[in-house]
Design an enzyme around this catalytic site. Structure first.
Site, short mmCIF file in Angstrom:
data_model
loop_
_atom_site.label_atom_id
_atom_site.label_comp_id
_atom_site.label_asym_id
_atom_site.label_seq_id
_atom_site.Cartn_x
_atom_site.Cartn_y
_atom_site.Cartn_z
N GLU A 1 0.80 -1.31 0.10
CA GLU A 1 -0.13 -0.11 0.04
C GLU A 1 0.88 1.14 -0.02
OE1 GLU A 1 -3.14 0.15 3.02
OE2 GLU A 1 -3.99 -1.28 1.94
N HIS B 1 9.21 -26.47 -0.92
CA HIS B 1 8.80 -27.42 -1.91
C HIS B 1 7.64 -27.05 -2.58
CE1 HIS B 1 10.94 -30.28 0.87
NE2 HIS B 1 11.20 -29.19 1.45
N LYS C 1 -13.08 0.57 -2.59
CA LYS C 1 -14.27 0.62 -1.33
C LYS C 1 -15.32 1.68 -2.10
CE LYS C 1 -11.56 0.51 2.98
NZ LYS C 1 -11.13 1.45 3.91
O1 PA5 Z 1 -3.96 0.71 5.46
C1 PA5 Z 1 -5.33 1.05 5.29
O2 PA5 Z 1 -5.54 2.15 5.45
C2 PA5 Z 1 -6.27 0.02 4.99
O3 PA5 Z 1 -5.81 -1.20 4.70
C3 PA5 Z 1 -7.12 0.02 6.17
O4 PA5 Z 1 -6.52 -0.19 7.38
C4 PA5 Z 1 -8.44 -0.90 5.87
O5 PA5 Z 1 -8.99 -0.57 4.65
C5 PA5 Z 1 -9.34 -0.77 7.09
O6 PA5 Z 1 -9.84 0.43 7.20
P1 PA5 Z 1 -10.66 0.95 8.44
O7 PA5 Z 1 -9.88 0.72 9.57
O8 PA5 Z 1 -11.03 2.42 8.28
O9 PA5 Z 1 -11.62 0.16 8.48
#
Ligand code: PA5
Length: 453
Positions: free
Chosen positions: A291, A312, A426
């Protein structure tokens, strides 16, 4: 201070020439100052940089009290969350806990069974979980910074309802712990209205950098993990990796080594460990780098493996497949325990030459053998060695990777602290599910889907 984590790039040396490091020294200093002075892209998300030394002790105490209550009144703790609100907690629990924690005798575990939910959309998983918790006393830690992420929100609705039916509204209120943004967002509002105990995810700490906040601390403490040691490890890493000098900072050397390898066409980084308990740590690492760097058409693709198991399955590809990958290997010097290999008078399997040796010795030889073979096969290896696998060293390692990730992203020229790609998915999902306010988007997306079918 305890012994440091060791970073060894000598097994990547054939791919990293000595004079290639020097030009990075100034870029690293710049990236360091951008992180510490909050002047770079994504500067509003840098709360994690000094978190290990500024984490509020009153909040830590509140976490410990809640954890004690959960241990006292719950057979089961459900942890609801996804992405950054899931992987860190799961990684820590797996490493500091017993491999078979949920099936261990309660008096040995001294903590509730822990199940993670809200991290996918499988009805089968939910129904199986309902079977498991039947007749048990349950508490929930719902974790969501935004409070609107669909997977945990649906799971929370289901299990909140379950608790309300089982304990009544007042009883359920005492068993729901909400970890969310300090002041805004749907979960924050819901928690205030319903009177759930609330734990803060600081505004300036994004999901994948939040494991050392209540996001990871409450589940860890509830499962009996040592959160003081975790935070102490992170604080020591904060001090150790504070120098902007590339030559003196192994954390920044890792960031540079990755960038050098990337520029030479090593587009995939395979993170591997030799302990099954590290599997979810690798998943946390994968999210952190994926990310943070995978944007603007750039980024190393972070993949994970568990050795020796995956030697393996993936082993053939690593040895002889496309030469576009490098490995980052996590090794632990001192195992938590060992198992001795016995003598067999018949020696049918021919293993008597190992009699009297520990399994850890064999694991170490697997590590050395794979390292040499893969390097010979053209795969650079970066090796991180932990003196021990403990909450303390986990805290150090988490901070090592968080900081390396920030520096590495800046060296790559991206904003390491946003995730527009995750948000795109999302948003589309909200539209396709018909969330009010997304009508136009829904029509456009459905038209595209219909054109395809
Ligand atoms: O790193 C990030 O921002 C995402 O992976 C969020 O953590 C994930 O989508 C969950 O979001 P939230 O904590 O708002 O539910």
């Amino acid at each position: 201070m305890e012994e440091s984590i060791r970073f060894d790039y000598s097994h990547a040396a054939p791919f990293l020439l000595p004079d290639e490091w020097e030009p990075y020294a100034d870029a690293v200093k710049l990236a360091h100052h951008m992180l510490h002075n909050k002047t770079g892209p994504g500067h509003e998300w840098l709360g994690w940089v000094d978190w290990p030394i500024r984490c509020d002790q009153a909040e830590v105490l509140k976490i410990k009290e809640a954890a004690a209550q959960i241990r006292h009144d719950s057979d089961v703790l459900l942890i609801i969350g996804i992405g950054g609100s899931y992987l860190g907690a799961k990684a820590v629990l797996d490493i500091v806990g017993h491999t078979f924690s949920n099936t261990l005798q309660r008096d040995r575990r001294q903590a509730p069974e822990v199940y993670f939910v809200g991290n996918q959309l499988s009805a089968g998983y939910l129904n199986h979980l309902l079977d498991i918790i039947d007749g048990k006393d349950v508490s929930i830690n719902v974790i969501s910074k935004s409070g609107t992420t669909i997977e945990p929100a649906i799971a929370f609705r289901l299990f909140r309802d379950y608790l309300q039916k089982k304990y009544g509204a007042a009883g359920a209120q005492k068993r729901i712990y909400a970890t969310t943004d300090a002041s805004t967002g749907a979960l924050s509002k819901l928690a205030v209205e319903a009177g759930y105990p609330r734990f803060d995810i600081p505004r300036d700490i994004g999901g994948r950098f939040s494991v050392l906040t209540a996001v990871g601390l409450l589940p860890t403490a509830a499962a009996g993990g040592d959160i003081d040691a975790l935070l102490l490890g992170a604080a020591h890493a904060h001090a150790e990796y504070r120098t902007p000098e590339l030559q003196k900072n192994p954390c920044y050397q890792y960031a540079v080594a990755r960038n050098l390898l990337y520029r030479k066409g090593k587009l995939i980084e395979l993170f591997v460990g030799y302990e099954p308990q590290q599997r979810f740590f690798a998943e946390w690492w994968k999210q952190l780098f994926s990310e943070s760097e995978g944007k603007s058409g750039q980024g190393i693709f972070p993949a994970t493996g568990a050795f020796s198991t995956d030697l393996h399955s993936l082993g053939q590809y690593i040895q002889e497949g496309s030469r576009h990958l490098f490995e980052t290997v996590l090794w632990v010097d001192e195992p938590e325990s060992d198992v001795m290999i016995g003598e067999d008078p018949a020696d049918v399997d021919g293993l008597n030459f190992l009699a009297g040796k520990g399994i850890d010795y064999v694991n170490e030889k697997a590590f050395e053998a794979a390292l040499l073979a893969h390097v010979d096969g053209g795969v650079p290896n970066l090796v991180l060695t932990l003196p021990r696998q403990s909450a303390y060293y986990l805290g150090r390692l988490i901070y090592f990777f968080e900081k390396a990730c920030g520096i590495s992203g800046y060296l790559m020229g991206v904003n390491p602290f946003d995730q527009p790609g995750v948000d795109a998915y999302k948003e589309n999902m909200f539209a396709l599910l018909g969330k009010p306010g997304y009508e136009q988007q829904k029509m456009e997306l459905e038209a595209r889907i219909n054109r395809r079918s």
